[in-house]
Each structure stands twice: as C-alpha cells, then as structure tokens.
Design an enzyme around this catalytic site. Structure first.
Site, PDB file in Angstrom:
ATOM      1  N   SER A   1     -34.259  -8.031 -37.446  1.00 55.04           N
ATOM      2  CA  SER A   1     -34.367  -7.773 -38.878  1.00 55.04           C
ATOM      3  C   SER A   1     -34.799  -9.052 -39.567  1.00 55.04           C
ATOM      4  O   SER A   1     -34.588 -10.152 -39.044  1.00 55.04           O
ATOM      5  CB  SER A   1     -33.009  -7.324 -39.425  1.00 55.04           C
ATOM      6  OG  SER A   1     -33.015  -7.299 -40.838  1.00 55.04           O
TER       7      SER A   1
ATOM      8  N   TYR B   1     -23.831  -8.327 -40.182  1.00 51.45           N
ATOM      9  CA  TYR B   1     -25.147  -7.848 -39.743  1.00 51.45           C
ATOM     10  C   TYR B   1     -26.105  -9.019 -39.575  1.00 51.45           C
ATOM     11  O   TYR B   1     -26.797  -9.133 -38.553  1.00 51.45           O
ATOM     12  CB  TYR B   1     -25.691  -6.843 -40.759  1.00 51.45           C
ATOM     13  CG  TYR B   1     -27.056  -6.293 -40.411  1.00 51.45           C
ATOM     14  CD1 TYR B   1     -27.204  -5.366 -39.385  1.00 51.45           C
ATOM     15  CD2 TYR B   1     -28.193  -6.694 -41.112  1.00 51.45           C
ATOM     16  CE1 TYR B   1     -28.454  -4.844 -39.062  1.00 51.45           C
ATOM     17  CE2 TYR B   1     -29.438  -6.182 -40.803  1.00 51.45           C
ATOM     18  CZ  TYR B   1     -29.566  -5.258 -39.782  1.00 51.45           C
ATOM     19  OH  TYR B   1     -30.815  -4.755 -39.474  1.00 51.45           O
TER      20      TYR B   1
ATOM     21  N   LYS C   1     -27.936 -10.394 -36.014  1.00 56.16           N
ATOM     22  CA  LYS C   1     -29.380 -10.530 -35.840  1.00 56.16           C
ATOM     23  C   LYS C   1     -29.774 -11.979 -35.539  1.00 56.16           C
ATOM     24  O   LYS C   1     -30.671 -12.238 -34.725  1.00 56.16           O
ATOM     25  CB  LYS C   1     -30.127 -10.002 -37.081  1.00 56.16           C
ATOM     26  CG  LYS C   1     -29.933  -8.507 -37.316  1.00 56.16           C
ATOM     27  CD  LYS C   1     -30.275  -7.682 -36.088  1.00 56.16           C
ATOM     28  CE  LYS C   1     -30.107  -6.197 -36.329  1.00 56.16           C
ATOM     29  NZ  LYS C   1     -30.427  -5.382 -35.121  1.00 56.16           N
TER      30      LYS C   1
END
Length: 325
Positions: A187, A200, A204
């Site tokens: 991402s 999150y 990543k």
C-alpha cells in the site's frame, strides 16, 4: 554558465517532473512508461499463478486480467462460493482456458500450518509455480493510542506473517526450478504513513522490510519481488477493516468515489508490473501520488506541509472522501 547553476537547474527540472507528471497519471512514472512501451500482459501466457485473496476486489480482478492473458490460475480465499464465481468468470474471459487450468483452493491464510499442504497441492496440480501473488489482507480504522495489542498481533499475523510463510515456501521452490516471481499487495501506506491506520501502516512497512533483503541474498537466482503499492482503490474493504478493539470490524459501507482508482484499473496495472518484473509500483490518483512523491523526495518539507495541512487533509486523501471517522 556556472556549473553550480547548471546542476541546480537540472535538480529543479528532475524533481519538477516528479511533481507535475502525476497530475496526468494514475501510477508512478516507470509503470506508466512500461504500460505503453514495456512487455504486454499477454507475455505471461502459460505462466502458473497463485493468487491469495482472490474472491473479491483487487485479487478477483487480477484473476480476470491474468485469465485473459492465458495464465493458469490457483485461486485462494476463505469463501469457496465466491472463488467458484471468480473461476466461472475467468473461463468466460478466455475460452482457451479449460476447467483444469483454473483451480479453486479455499484456505484460511492465517492457518500457517496448512501452507505446506496447500503449496504441495499446487505443485501436484500444475507441476510448478511461476508466480505467487500475496493479496490477502485487511485494512484498519483506529486511533493510535487506543489500539489493543491483540489487534496488532492479529493484523501482523494476517498482513505479514502469513505472507512471509507462504513466500518462503515459494522461494525454496523457485530455487529448485531456476527462478520465480513474488508479488505482494502492499500500500502507499507502506511508503507514506497515514493517520487512523497505525497498525496497517506498520504491517505494510514490515512487508517492505522483509522482502527488500531478498535480492541481496539471491541476486543471481532469477527470483523477482514486486511490491504493489495502491492508494485509494474502489473495493469493498471498509466493512471488514480492523478497528482498535480485538474482534471488532469497522462495518462502514465503502462509498463510491471518482477520486479512487477502480479495482479493474489497479489489476491491469498490476498485470503490467508483473509482466515487466518491476520492483515497486505506486498506483493512485494524482493528489495522492503528488504527496507521496513529495514525501519520498522532500521528507522535511513534507513534514512541515502536513503540519500545516492538518490531519483532516490526510484523512481525505486516504479515503478519497469515502469514510467518516
């Protein structure tokens, strides 16, 4: 003209290109160039590709892109019914593919003990694996200080450790057959941190940290890794997103927005990245791409800019006006 002036002008021109061109693109400059002048997705014809998280969103649409190219596919996710639907569509997309060319293999990617059995099933079915696409994962909406450690652990298990576990099996196989390709759906949050998604972002960033050293260990083994970094993409990701509480889902419907890249377009660009074996690609609309380039090239200026723009601006970029936090 003074040499210093020439160097300064070249510097300004170089960085200006990276700030202006994103206004015309929906991906990074190299990926855009490869889409026009590089190897076509059709060059992947005959490759055996395993896609996790293939029942919806980016994974589903990537399956269609690769089916059109003539790839043999293994589709994995937890929902067998949805995988069968995706398989049926793949066979419609390419009439040259047979039922045996698209294998549905339901699995819970979090069950690390099942990975070896699943991998052996793929090899028994197709004889080899050329490309592994690690696409399974979930996003998050939560305040940093309120996130329970159990949430951090669960997200790392899903977004990082399941990916590493399956990829290590793939690398061992690639070393035996003389090469292969791993694609990880990362991402832009792994490049440019965003608020309300701390775990999150951490997962990543961790993916990049895990996979970048691989080239140093196998520089001449023809093992390629592509990190795909999308920004806002139009998929139904929000309802299933993690929050700050363990076992809780965000449960907010994902709005439709013109400020997002479509899942179909994202999958097409991923296909281009795979065909051209690119190391890292960014896929997003202009506003997000610009600030990502700025963050990458001018980190201190970006920090000042973010302080002045405020958190709300970053939330707007992250969700493309979709979520209400």
């Amino acid at each position: 003209m003074d040499l210093f002036v020439i160097i300064s002008l070249l510097f300004i021109v170089y960085y200006s290109v990276y700030l202006i061109l994103p206004s015309l693109l929906d991906c990074d400059i190299l990926l855009a160039f490869k889409e026009k002048y590089g190897k076509p997705i059709s060059s992947l014809k005959g490759k055996t590709v395993w896609i996790t998280g293939a029942s919806a969103g980016i994974g589903e649409n990537l399956a269609y892109v690769l089916a059109k190219a003539g790839c043999k596919l293994i589709l994995s996710a937890r929902r067998a019914t949805e995988l069968e639907r995706v398989k049926k569509t793949c066979l419609k997309e390419n009439k040259c593919l047979t039922d045996d060319d698209v294998e549905v293999y339901p699995m819970d990617i979090l069950d690390l003990d099942s990975h070896e059995k699943a991998f052996q099933h793929v090899i028994n079915k197709f004889g080899k694996l050329d490309i592994l696409v690690n696409n399974a994962g979930r996003s998050q909406r939560a305040r940093w200080e309120n996130i329970e450690i159990a949430v951090d652990k669960e997200m790392f298990n899903l977004n990082v450790f399941s990916v590493v576990s399956l990829s290590r099996l793939a690398v061992k196989h690639f070393l035996k057959i003389g090469g292969g390709h791993i694609i990880n759906t990362s991402s832009l949050a792994g490049i440019l941190p965003v608020p309300m998604s701390a775990t999150y972002c951490g997962t990543k960033h961790a993916l990049h940290g895990y996979f970048k050293p691989m080239f140093m260990e196998y520089p001449d083994k023809h093992i390629h890794v592509t990190m795909v970094c999308p920004g806002p993409v139009q998929t139904e990701f929000l309802p299933e997103s993690f929050t700050e509480k363990f076992g809780e889902k965000y449960g907010v419907k994902t709005d439709t927005s013109k400020s997002k890249v479509s899942a179909e377009r994202c999958a097409t660009l991923m296909g281009v990245a795979i065909a051209n074996k690119l190391d890292e690609v960014w896929i997003s609309t202009a506003s997000t791409l610009r600030i990502t380039y700025m963050s990458y090239c001018f980190p201190y200026f970006t920090k000042w800019l973010i302080k002045n723009l405020g958190t709300k601006y970053l939330l707007k970029l992250r969700d493309a006006n979709a979520a209400k936090d």
